[in-house]
Design an enzyme around this catalytic site. Structure first.
Site, PDB file in Angstrom:
ATOM      1  N   GLY A 255       0.796  -1.213   0.000  1.00  0.00           N
ATOM      2  CA  GLY A 255       0.000   0.000   0.000  1.00  0.00           C
ATOM      3  C   GLY A 255       0.826   1.259   0.000  1.00  0.00           C
ATOM      4  O   GLY A 255       1.413   1.646  -1.001  1.00  0.00           O
ATOM      5  N   GLY A 256       0.872   1.935   1.141  1.00  0.00           N
ATOM      6  CA  GLY A 256       1.514   3.233   1.206  1.00  0.00           C
ATOM      7  C   GLY A 256       0.582   4.327   0.707  1.00  0.00           C
ATOM      8  O   GLY A 256      -0.576   4.100   0.354  1.00  0.00           O
ATOM      9  N   TRP A 257       1.075   5.540   0.660  1.00  0.00           N
ATOM     10  CA  TRP A 257       0.258   6.698   0.296  1.00  0.00           C
ATOM     11  C   TRP A 257      -0.316   6.559  -1.116  1.00  0.00           C
ATOM     12  O   TRP A 257      -1.495   6.836  -1.349  1.00  0.00           O
ATOM     13  CB  TRP A 257       1.083   7.967   0.428  1.00  0.00           C
ATOM     14  CG  TRP A 257       0.309   9.223   0.144  1.00  0.00           C
ATOM     15  CD1 TRP A 257       0.416  10.038  -0.939  1.00  0.00           C
ATOM     16  CD2 TRP A 257      -0.699   9.808   0.975  1.00  0.00           C
ATOM     17  NE1 TRP A 257      -0.455  11.095  -0.845  1.00  0.00           N
ATOM     18  CE2 TRP A 257      -1.161  10.976   0.330  1.00  0.00           C
ATOM     19  CE3 TRP A 257      -1.271   9.453   2.199  1.00  0.00           C
ATOM     20  CZ2 TRP A 257      -2.140  11.801   0.858  1.00  0.00           C
ATOM     21  CZ3 TRP A 257      -2.257  10.268   2.730  1.00  0.00           C
ATOM     22  CH2 TRP A 257      -2.689  11.424   2.073  1.00  0.00           C
ATOM     23  N   GLU A 313      -3.531   3.287   4.011  1.00  0.00           N
ATOM     24  CA  GLU A 313      -3.642   4.672   4.483  1.00  0.00           C
ATOM     25  C   GLU A 313      -4.851   5.363   3.847  1.00  0.00           C
ATOM     26  O   GLU A 313      -4.713   5.941   2.785  1.00  0.00           O
ATOM     27  CB  GLU A 313      -2.370   5.443   4.168  1.00  0.00           C
ATOM     28  CG  GLU A 313      -1.098   4.843   4.748  1.00  0.00           C
ATOM     29  CD  GLU A 313       0.142   5.670   4.420  1.00  0.00           C
ATOM     30  OE1 GLU A 313       0.036   6.860   4.044  1.00  0.00           O
ATOM     31  OE2 GLU A 313       1.245   5.115   4.536  1.00  0.00           O
ATOM     32  N   TYR A 389       5.494  10.942  12.708  1.00  0.00           N
ATOM     33  CA  TYR A 389       5.997  12.057  11.897  1.00  0.00           C
ATOM     34  C   TYR A 389       4.874  12.582  11.012  1.00  0.00           C
ATOM     35  O   TYR A 389       3.760  12.041  11.006  1.00  0.00           O
ATOM     36  CB  TYR A 389       7.178  11.600  11.045  1.00  0.00           C
ATOM     37  CG  TYR A 389       7.021  10.225  10.440  1.00  0.00           C
ATOM     38  CD1 TYR A 389       6.295  10.020   9.267  1.00  0.00           C
ATOM     39  CD2 TYR A 389       7.588   9.120  11.067  1.00  0.00           C
ATOM     40  CE1 TYR A 389       6.140   8.759   8.723  1.00  0.00           C
ATOM     41  CE2 TYR A 389       7.439   7.844  10.525  1.00  0.00           C
ATOM     42  CZ  TYR A 389       6.718   7.677   9.358  1.00  0.00           C
ATOM     43  OH  TYR A 389       6.555   6.415   8.831  1.00  0.00           O
ATOM     44  N   ASP A 390       5.181  13.656  10.296  1.00  0.00           N
ATOM     45  CA  ASP A 390       4.172  14.358   9.485  1.00  0.00           C
ATOM     46  C   ASP A 390       3.022  14.866  10.340  1.00  0.00           C
ATOM     47  O   ASP A 390       1.885  14.974   9.866  1.00  0.00           O
ATOM     48  CB  ASP A 390       3.632  13.469   8.353  1.00  0.00           C
ATOM     49  CG  ASP A 390       4.652  13.225   7.262  1.00  0.00           C
ATOM     50  OD1 ASP A 390       5.688  13.913   7.267  1.00  0.00           O
ATOM     51  OD2 ASP A 390       4.416  12.348   6.411  1.00  0.00           O
TER      52      ASP A 390
END
Length: 556
Positions: A255-257, A313, A389-390
């Site tokens: 997945g990931g962004w 996400e 983070y972010d």
């Protein structure tokens, strides 16, 4: 359902190495051989079918002189045996095997490796080398971190080609020995609801994964890929890295962004979940790669990956604008995790290998409530990495900390911190020992920033994002380190929040240096977490300074 993740994690770490130094009756010649002279031996099972399998044994020489005479002695689990070996000579006895160089000779070069392979038979799945000795000394090479913590790094598909950070750099910097896990980012969940490889732009990069020929200078073992080799690229280098560092576990992160777009569809029904999980296991754990550009094939990547990391996400809440989001994502994610665990358990029974299941979970209680049934999820996951983070970034118009442990009294909107996020998980019944804190190896930057009343640029309006080396608004730590050393920027720090930032009167970078990552690691352990995760390892410098700072803190 599985036992609580911390207990399972301890067992997995203990079982991670395939080369297991156990006491066994060995041929007398092994006892009479010369000292190991810096030799270590690792083993990888490279293919499996019915009752047969293939394996590869690698002899590494960490001394400063070549070794021509070597002898490896070991036994195999009951029901397993070797029936064919190439590029080495083998003799069998009732209590084990003795392997020596082939008759034409096979010196192990100084600082290099020599590998040979074999075919064997098994009856119950176990194939590891038992009681392994090389020239009379234990075969085990690097044994991993000298602590019982979890140390995780993401290595990205684009690290080598776009960032100049090869898998071999994990060994050169010393990072591989300090890590327990590598999460390879990312695998794509396609519009068909499957784990699949494609060379369609934006949908996959099989060339980086297993097609790119890696030269000797960039290879973990100093050996270049051969023409026609079925496994090349990052996957082959990860396999070599595991041979050199048998303690390492490598998981494929899905997945990931960018590639969470189709997760909701793939998790929608019982049938779609079964199809997705089966395809992921076939592609990554059985290693059945499609043949693209002369690479791939059935079982080509077998043994590269140990498990699955889920990076959806986000279920039930907005992520990338192109994602499909449904209210029922919450329940469907629970069912998807259960399906992964069930099929991974079945694969463990078949192969005798442990297979992990981990997940990347968000910052913010509202996302947890929208997308996660934590009480049902956690027993099926070995551990979860929590976004650290972010918290703030260049999508906002004012400068701020991107990775603060506690809120800053000066912050006009103190709504997020690692402490607030930790309390959100704990208040929902999560055992802190199942959590791993995410730490950034990059910074967020703004430009057009006025000094403000404190003269440090913090919490000030900006005209826009600063320009980084590879992207607008972000910069890897290795380059921020150079900015800090240039004398053009002043370094500021909030010790309690574990934050650092650079400011030159115009441009502002919030980032983590060695002091900050050590502070965050200490905080995670004090909070009962089992360790830390870093995104991404290619942001470290050539000495592995950030990870070394983390490793030191994990040992304390």
């Amino acid at each position: 359902m599985r036992a609580a993740p911390p207990m399972r994690q301890a067992a997995l770490l203990a079982a991670a190495a395939l080369t297991v130094p156990l006491t066994a009756a060995l041929p007398a010649s092994a006892e009479e051989a010369s000292p190991a002279a810096g030799l270590t031996v690792s083993y990888t099972e490279t293919a499996r079918w019915n009752t047969g399998y293939s394996g590869r044994i690698t002899v590494r020489n960490d001394s400063d002189a070549p070794v021509e005479d070597w002898e490896i002695a070991f036994s195999l689990p009951d029901g397993s045996r070797i029936h064919q070996m190439w590029n080495a000579d083998v003799s069998a006895a009732s209590d084990g095997y003795t392997v020596t160089p082939p008759h034409w000779g096979a010196a192990v070069p100084a600082g290099g490796e020599y590998s040979f392979g074999f075919n064997g038979l098994h009856s119950d799945g176990a194939t590891e080398l038992l009681g392994c000795l090389v020239n009379g000394s234990p075969c085990a090479g690097p044994t991993g971190p000298d602590h019982d913590r979890v140390s995780v790094a993401y290595y990205t598909q684009w690290s080598a080609e776009e960032r100049g950070y090869e898998v071999a750099d994990l060994a050169e910097t010393g990072s591989a020995e300090q890590l327990t896990h590598i999460q390879y980012a990312f695998g794509n969940v396609t519009a068909d609801g499957l784990c699949a490889m494609t060379d369609e732009p934006g949908q996959g990069d099989p060339f980086a994964d297993y097609g790119r020929p890696v030269g000797a200078e960039d290879s973990v073992d100093g050996v270049a890929d051969r023409a026609g080799q079925s496994l090349r690229g990052n996957f082959n280098q990860l396999r070599k890295l595991k041979e050199r560092y048998p303690h390492l576990r490598v998981n494929i992160s899905l997945g990931g962004w960018e590639w969470s777009r189709h997760f909701s569809d793939a998790a929608l029904t019982e049938a779609s979940r079964e199809r997705l999980v089966s395809s992921c296991i076939d592609l990554y754990l059985r290693g059945d790669l499609p043949e693209i550009g002369g690479a791939g094939g059935t079982g080509a990547a077998y043994g590269v990956f140990d498990g699955i990391d889920l990076d959806w996400e986000w279920p039930g809440s907005d992520g990338n604008p192109h994602n499909t989001v449904r209210p029922e994502d919450k329940e469907n994610f629970t069912a998807l995790v259960a399906e992964f665990r069930e099929q991974l358990d079945a694969l463990e029974d078949e192969t005798g290998r442990e297979h992990e299941l981990t997940a990347f979970l968000p910052a913010g209680g509202w996302r947890l409530d929208a997308g996660y049934e934590l009480d049902e999820l956690m027993p099926n996951l070995d551990f979860v990495t929590v976004q650290g983070y972010d918290y703030h970034g260049t999508w906002e118009t004012a400068t701020n900390h991107q990775s603060n442990l506690v809120t800053d009294p000066r912050d006009p909107q103190p709504v997020i911190s690692a402490e607030i996020i930790r309390d959100a998980y704990l208040s929902r019944g999560v055992d802190p020992s199942a959590l791993v804190l995410g730490i950034p190896f990059y910074g967020q930057g703004w430009t057009g920033v006025a000094p403000g009343p404190e003269g440090d640029g913090l919490f000030q309006e900006a005209s826009g994002p600063a320009q980084g080396t590879h992207a607008t608004g972000t910069e890897e730590w290795r380059y921020l380190k150079e900015k800090a050393a240039s004398g053009e920027y002043e370094l500021f720090r909030n010790e309690e929040a574990g934050t650092a930032w650079l400011y030159d009167g115009e441009t502002f970078w919030t980032y983590d240096d060695e002091t900050a990552v050590a502070r965050k690691t200490d905080w995670a352990l004090d909070s009962g977490y089992s360790g830390v995760m870093v995104w991404a390892i290619d942001g470290d410098d050539a000495d592995g300074s950030l990870l070394s700072a983390i490793d030191t803190a994990l040992r304390d």
